[in-house]
Design a protein around this motif. Structure first.
Motif, PDB file in Angstrom:
ATOM      1  N   ARG A  52      14.707 122.898  73.359  1.00 53.90           N
ATOM      2  CA  ARG A  52      14.694 123.935  72.320  1.00 53.90           C
ATOM      3  C   ARG A  52      14.103 123.380  71.018  1.00 53.90           C
ATOM      4  N   LEU A  53      14.571 122.209  70.592  1.00 49.51           N
ATOM      5  CA  LEU A  53      14.066 121.625  69.351  1.00 49.51           C
ATOM      6  C   LEU A  53      12.584 121.282  69.456  1.00 49.51           C
ATOM      7  N   PHE A  54      12.165 120.788  70.627  1.00 52.66           N
ATOM      8  CA  PHE A  54      10.748 120.479  70.818  1.00 52.66           C
ATOM      9  C   PHE A  54       9.895 121.743  70.698  1.00 52.66           C
ATOM     10  N   LEU A  55      10.284 122.800  71.420  1.00 55.28           N
ATOM     11  CA  LEU A  55       9.491 124.031  71.397  1.00 55.28           C
ATOM     12  C   LEU A  55       9.469 124.657  70.003  1.00 55.28           C
ATOM     13  N   ILE A  56      10.596 124.623  69.321  1.00 57.52           N
ATOM     14  CA  ILE A  56      10.645 125.153  67.952  1.00 57.52           C
ATOM     15  C   ILE A  56       9.644 124.408  67.079  1.00 57.52           C
ATOM     16  N   GLN A  57       9.643 123.091  67.155  1.00 54.79           N
ATOM     17  CA  GLN A  57       8.723 122.300  66.342  1.00 54.79           C
ATOM     18  C   GLN A  57       7.274 122.551  66.750  1.00 54.79           C
ATOM     19  N   TYR A  58       7.016 122.540  68.067  1.00 56.30           N
ATOM     20  CA  TYR A  58       5.651 122.729  68.557  1.00 56.30           C
ATOM     21  C   TYR A  58       5.050 124.032  68.046  1.00 56.30           C
ATOM     22  N   TRP A  59       5.856 125.084  68.014  1.00 53.88           N
ATOM     23  CA  TRP A  59       5.345 126.407  67.662  1.00 53.88           C
ATOM     24  C   TRP A  59       5.464 126.730  66.172  1.00 53.88           C
ATOM     25  N   GLY A  60       5.752 125.731  65.346  1.00 55.38           N
ATOM     26  CA  GLY A  60       5.668 125.938  63.903  1.00 55.38           C
ATOM     27  C   GLY A  60       6.979 126.037  63.163  1.00 55.38           C
ATOM     28  N   GLY A  61       8.082 125.745  63.846  1.00 57.11           N
ATOM     29  CA  GLY A  61       9.381 125.771  63.177  1.00 57.11           C
ATOM     30  C   GLY A  61       9.735 124.414  62.592  1.00 57.11           C
ATOM     31  N   PRO A  62      10.990 124.222  62.236  1.00 56.68           N
ATOM     32  CA  PRO A  62      11.432 122.965  61.646  1.00 56.68           C
ATOM     33  C   PRO A  62      11.120 121.753  62.528  1.00 56.68           C
ATOM     34  N   THR A  63      10.958 120.608  61.906  1.00 55.89           N
ATOM     35  CA  THR A  63      10.583 119.371  62.596  1.00 55.89           C
ATOM     36  C   THR A  63      11.803 118.557  63.035  1.00 55.89           C
ATOM     37  N   THR A  64      12.886 119.206  63.313  1.00 57.36           N
ATOM     38  CA  THR A  64      14.124 118.527  63.698  1.00 57.36           C
ATOM     39  C   THR A  64      13.925 117.615  64.903  1.00 57.36           C
ATOM     40  N   TYR A  65      13.124 118.044  65.875  1.00 61.35           N
ATOM     41  CA  TYR A  65      12.913 117.217  67.067  1.00 61.35           C
ATOM     42  C   TYR A  65      12.375 115.846  66.672  1.00 61.35           C
ATOM     43  N   SER A  66      11.285 115.811  65.936  1.00 61.32           N
ATOM     44  CA  SER A  66      10.685 114.530  65.543  1.00 61.32           C
ATOM     45  C   SER A  66      11.579 113.763  64.580  1.00 61.32           C
ATOM     46  N   ASP A  67      12.280 114.474  63.715  1.00 66.84           N
ATOM     47  CA  ASP A  67      13.201 113.809  62.790  1.00 66.84           C
ATOM     48  C   ASP A  67      14.268 113.038  63.559  1.00 66.84           C
ATOM     49  N   GLN A  68      14.738 113.594  64.663  1.00 66.41           N
ATOM     50  CA  GLN A  68      15.800 112.966  65.462  1.00 66.41           C
ATOM     51  C   GLN A  68      15.284 112.002  66.520  1.00 66.41           C
TER      52      GLN A  68
END
Length: 127
Positions: A52-68
């Motif tokens: 979920r975090l990856f897809l959110i980031q990939y599609w322009g949402g918050p960068t939480t995936y990469s931050d974590q």
């Protein structure tokens, strides 16, 4: 970017849409013996959150995936798992059904499906 400077993430409804997508996908995975073997954790919750975090980031949402977790490195992270055509096809079957459950208009559904098909193909690491 979607039309008018709106990100794809925003155009499809933001986090609630990606929560619904990934929850529907993992509901399918939970009952699929072929795919379940690719997810070693008893609890699929952590895998669900990561996707979920990856897809959110990939599609322009918050960068939480990469931050974590740092750079996604998808092929490297999936390398320990034997992913062949059968696993790819099962993954795509559940993901396509999950995308369908969102009821997105075609112009928003198509780019998501195209990306997911390409990503699934890229994860294949054995025949």
């Amino acid at each position: 970017m979607a039309e008018g400077g709106v990100t794809y993430y925003e155009a499809v409804g933001g986090e609630p849409t990606f929560r619904k997508l990934v929850a529907a996908f993992y509901a399918g995975v939970a009952g699929d013996p072929l795919l379940r073997a690719v997810y070693p954790e008893q609890d699929l919750g952590p895998a669900e959150e990561r996707l979920r975090l990856f897809l959110i980031q990939y599609w322009g949402g918050p960068t939480t995936y990469s931050d974590q977790r740092g750079h996604p490195r998808l092929r490297m992270r999936h390398a320990p798992f034997a992913i062949g055509p059968a696993e790819r096809d099962a993954w795509l079957r559940h993901m396509t059904a999950a995308v369908g459950s969102l009821g997105l208009p075609g112009e928003l559904e198509r780019p998501l499906l195209d990306y997911l098909h390409g990503a699934a193909e890229a994860m294949v690491n054995h025949s």
